[in-house]
Design a protein around this motif. Structure first.
Motif, PDB file in Angstrom:
ATOM      1  N   ASN A   1     -56.141 -71.645  27.422  1.00 29.35           N
ATOM      2  CA  ASN A   1     -55.886 -71.698  28.861  1.00 29.35           C
ATOM      3  C   ASN A   1     -55.842 -70.327  29.497  1.00 29.35           C
ATOM      4  O   ASN A   1     -56.427 -70.094  30.536  1.00 29.35           O
ATOM      5  N   SER A   2     -55.089 -69.413  28.893  1.00 33.48           N
ATOM      6  CA  SER A   2     -55.050 -68.079  29.478  1.00 33.48           C
ATOM      7  C   SER A   2     -54.788 -67.089  28.363  1.00 33.48           C
ATOM      8  O   SER A   2     -54.408 -67.453  27.260  1.00 33.48           O
TER       9      SER A   2
ATOM     10  N   SER B   1     -52.561 -64.696  28.725  1.00 35.34           N
ATOM     11  CA  SER B   1     -51.392 -63.966  29.230  1.00 35.34           C
ATOM     12  C   SER B   1     -50.526 -63.389  28.108  1.00 35.34           C
ATOM     13  O   SER B   1     -49.808 -62.425  28.306  1.00 35.34           O
TER      14      SER B   1
END
Ligand code: UDP
Ligand code: MG
Length: 329
Positions: free
Chosen positions: A136-137, A139
């Motif tokens: 998803n990311s 981060s």
């Protein structure tokens, strides 16, 4: 097997390199997850977890041995030397392909969300032979990892490799896809590129990534660079073509220079231009060396491929399955 895709036999393949800090908790989490899926009849009772010890120098193999003693759902495979993440996954999958309906590969640090597994399996049951996990990311990654990953995927796409951006090696492969993969015999292995090349029906599942809880990343900078170089050279000869284009360009510039030089000579300015000569020596010298380097990468890899050495060899195998014969792949 194909008609009824429900409650298949799942083999979870976990590559481990110096994972003594992470392994205990990861194994427990994975065993709980597998138990839960067996209980809810998502997967069959014959489902297993395969730990592949990629030549660890710490207590990883001891831990795998203990786990094997304590739990009959566990299988341990061990390489004598560190052969790298891609080979470890491949070995696990090639071992599993004769026993399972599908495999899911996941990293030993469980940075990837294990709760995505049911969704992987759902896609398989709907008919996909390969289910890609896409993160998803990023981060949780540091700046450098993010930047290098983005650059890598962009380069791969430019080079013509059909790779999913941010696809991890967290994916489901059906027995059929594994059989197809076993036909790819290259030593220079880049699974994220090869698997789309098989071309079977596939789908994508998005998952979250967590920070690594225990231990350090086992992907050193040099391992990352090797992976990138393998990825590019195993998929494309575009860099060699670029070298050729550069050569043609340099030749054209050279012709231009000849005209320029004749002109300068005619008007008697021959001493000037010292700086431009010096510059072109360096620039051309650099271009020639880089070009040789790129070609060298390909020649070197060709050399490795022609030797056809085994990609891995199981040093030790812990398995209760008598169908398994000790063999090299
Ligand atoms: N790994 C491996 N061989 C290696 C390097 C890594 O089998 O030479 C395994 C490692 O144990 C882990 C997975 O590959 O299960 C991913 O490595 P890591 O989590 O260190 O990479 P990162 O998440 O930092 O990219
Ligand atoms: Mg990790």
């Amino acid at each position: 097997m194909d008609k009824n895709r429900k409650k298949g036999t799942l083999y979870i393949v976990v590559p481990c390199y110096n994972e003594e800090e992470a392994l205990e908790l990861s194994a427990k989490t994975l065993l709980d997850k597998l138990g839960e899926m067996q209980k809810q009849e998502v997967v069959s009772k014959e489902s297993r977890i395969v730990f592949v010890d990629d030549g660890s120098k710490d207590r990883t193999w001891e831990l795998i041995q203990q786990l094997y003693q304590q739990n009959e759902n566990i299988i341990g495979l061990r390489f004598a030397h560190n052969r790298g993440h891609q080979n470890a996954i491949l070995a696990g999958m090639m071992y599993a392909k004769d026993f399972c309906d599908y495999t899911i590969t996941i990293d030993a640090d469980l940075q990837q969300d294990i709760n995505a597994m049911e969704r992987f399996i759902g896609e398989y049951e709907k008919g996909s032979e390969v289910v890609y996990g896409v993160r998803n990311s990023r981060s949780t990654d540091g700046f450098f990892k993010k930047l290098s990953a983005t650059l890598f995927y962009k380069t791969m796409r430019i080079m013509g490799c059909d790779i999913y951006e941010n696809s991890a090696d967290y994916r489901l492969m059906s027995a059929k896809a594994l059989e197809a993969l076993s036909e790819y015999s290259e030593v220079n292995l880049f699974l994220r590129g090869i698997i789309p090349d098989i071309g079977l029906k596939s789908s994508v599942v998005h998952f979250d990534v967590f920070p690594r809880m225990q231990g350090q990343s086992k992907y050193s900078l040099s391992k990352m660079l090797t992976l990138a170089a393998d990825g590019i050279t195993s998929f494309s000869i575009k860099p060699i073509r670029m070298v050729l284009a550069m050569g043609v360009l340099a030749l054209l510039v050279g012709f231009g220079m000849v005209i320029h030089i004749i002109y300068e000579h005619y008007f008697g300015y021959t001493v000037s231009g010292w700086s431009s000569i010096l510059m072109s020596i360096w620039i051309l010298g650099g271009a020639v060396l880089i070009s040789l380097g790129i070609i060298g990468e390909y020649v070197g890899r060709n050399y490795l491929e022609t030797k056809r050495r085994p990609r891995y060899y199981f040093w030790e195998v812990l398995s209760r399955d008598e169908r398994f014969e000790h063999h090299e792949v």
